[in-house]
Design a protein around this motif. Structure first.
Motif, PDB file in Angstrom:
ATOM      1  N   UNK A 100       0.896  -1.295   0.121  1.00 16.54           N
ATOM      2  CA  UNK A 100       0.065   0.119   0.084  1.00 16.54           C
ATOM      3  C   UNK A 100       0.791   1.282  -0.141  1.00 16.54           C
ATOM      4  N   UNK A 101       1.905   1.132   0.679  1.00 17.39           N
ATOM      5  CA  UNK A 101       3.119   2.569   0.555  1.00 17.39           C
ATOM      6  C   UNK A 101       4.283   2.433  -0.221  1.00 17.39           C
ATOM      7  N   UNK A 102       4.596   1.141  -0.428  1.00 20.74           N
ATOM      8  CA  UNK A 102       5.873   0.859  -1.084  1.00 20.74           C
ATOM      9  C   UNK A 102       6.027   1.708  -2.442  1.00 20.74           C
TER      10      UNK A 102
ATOM     11  N   UNK B 117      -6.724   3.921   3.123  1.00 16.41           N
ATOM     12  CA  UNK B 117      -7.588   3.584   1.821  1.00 16.41           C
ATOM     13  C   UNK B 117      -7.238   2.439   1.184  1.00 16.41           C
ATOM     14  N   UNK B 118      -6.064   1.995   1.027  1.00 22.14           N
ATOM     15  CA  UNK B 118      -5.595   0.791   0.273  1.00 22.14           C
ATOM     16  C   UNK B 118      -5.815  -0.381   1.036  1.00 22.14           C
TER      17      UNK B 118
ATOM     18  N   UNK C 139      12.096   3.484   2.200  1.00 19.73           N
ATOM     19  CA  UNK C 139      11.946   1.874   2.928  1.00 19.73           C
ATOM     20  C   UNK C 139      10.836   1.747   3.748  1.00 19.73           C
ATOM     21  N   UNK C 140      10.402   0.406   3.791  1.00 19.08           N
ATOM     22  CA  UNK C 140       9.168   0.055   4.608  1.00 19.08           C
ATOM     23  C   UNK C 140       9.495  -1.134   5.277  1.00 19.08           C
ATOM     24  N   UNK C 141       9.528  -1.017   6.725  1.00 21.65           N
ATOM     25  CA  UNK C 141       9.707  -2.281   7.462  1.00 21.65           C
ATOM     26  C   UNK C 141       8.548  -2.645   8.472  1.00 21.65           C
TER      27      UNK C 141
ATOM     28  N   UNK D 234      -0.557  11.973   4.954  1.00 19.16           N
ATOM     29  CA  UNK D 234      -0.725  11.171   3.695  1.00 19.16           C
ATOM     30  C   UNK D 234      -0.337   9.807   3.831  1.00 19.16           C
ATOM     31  N   UNK D 235       0.654   9.418   4.284  1.00 16.95           N
ATOM     32  CA  UNK D 235       0.943   7.832   4.441  1.00 16.95           C
ATOM     33  C   UNK D 235       0.070   7.146   5.324  1.00 16.95           C
ATOM     34  N   UNK D 236      -0.475   7.710   6.368  1.00 16.86           N
ATOM     35  CA  UNK D 236      -1.663   7.007   7.076  1.00 16.86           C
ATOM     36  C   UNK D 236      -2.888   7.071   6.082  1.00 16.86           C
ATOM     37  N   UNK D 237      -3.326   8.033   5.435  1.00 18.70           N
ATOM     38  CA  UNK D 237      -4.465   8.021   4.755  1.00 18.70           C
ATOM     39  C   UNK D 237      -4.284   6.962   3.517  1.00 18.70           C
ATOM     40  N   UNK D 238      -3.247   7.022   2.945  1.00 17.31           N
ATOM     41  CA  UNK D 238      -3.116   5.998   1.767  1.00 17.31           C
ATOM     42  C   UNK D 238      -3.415   4.602   2.332  1.00 17.31           C
ATOM     43  N   UNK D 239      -2.582   4.302   3.353  1.00 21.40           N
ATOM     44  CA  UNK D 239      -2.593   2.960   3.914  1.00 21.40           C
ATOM     45  C   UNK D 239      -4.013   2.606   4.283  1.00 21.40           C
TER      46      UNK D 239
END
Length: 155
Positions: A48-50, A84-85, A57-59, A77-82
């Protein structure tokens, strides 16, 4: 007269006129709480955020339900995208190590759902009032202990 025409023509083709200069984003580490029960959930959360612009990076820490995103991104924006997706409940990481909080076992700060060694952040709006009351509670406990001692001595 010719200078006026040249000024007018140069203003028409001026690319900088009316455009805002974008502020440079700073490299940030965004810690997020999201429930991950299985490898499918982990994959969904990671993907969802990669691909998000600016993410370096995403861990994942699935047992703690924690995702750490590093990059030139805005946390909201990261929180809302995650959210939503994935369709999951997503929030910024609400915990801090318990040793940085003055009263880690005060009600409102102590959270039994928190990973071991963590308590709810004191600057969380729902907690701030309870943290102010915590010193009063410890003072009350101290008075209670003193009364018990006095009763023990009087016997």
């Amino acid at each position: 007269v010719n200078m006026g025409v040249l000024d007018h023509v140069s203003e028409m083709f001026d690319c900088s006129h009316g455009h805002k200069i974008k502020k440079r984003r700073q490299l940030q580490t965004v810690e997020i709480k999201v429930k991950m029960d299985c490898e499918g959930c982990e994959r969904k959360v990671r993907r969802s955020v990669e691909g998000m612009k600016g993410v370096s990076s995403v861990s994942l820490e699935p047992k703690a339900h924690k995702v750490t995103v590093v990059g030139y991104v805005e946390p909201n924006k990261v929180v809302s995208r995650m959210a939503h997706r994935t369709g999951k409940k997503v929030e910024l990481w609400p915990y801090v190590p318990y040793d940085v909080v003055a009263h880690p076992y005060a009600s409102g700060v102590y959270d039994k759902k928190a990973p071991s060694g963590y308590v709810r952040r004191a600057d969380d709006p729902g907690v701030s009032q309870l943290v102010v009351l915590a010193p009063l509670r410890s003072a009350t406990l101290l008075l209670l202990a003193m009364r018990i001692q006095l009763l023990a001595w009087s016997c």
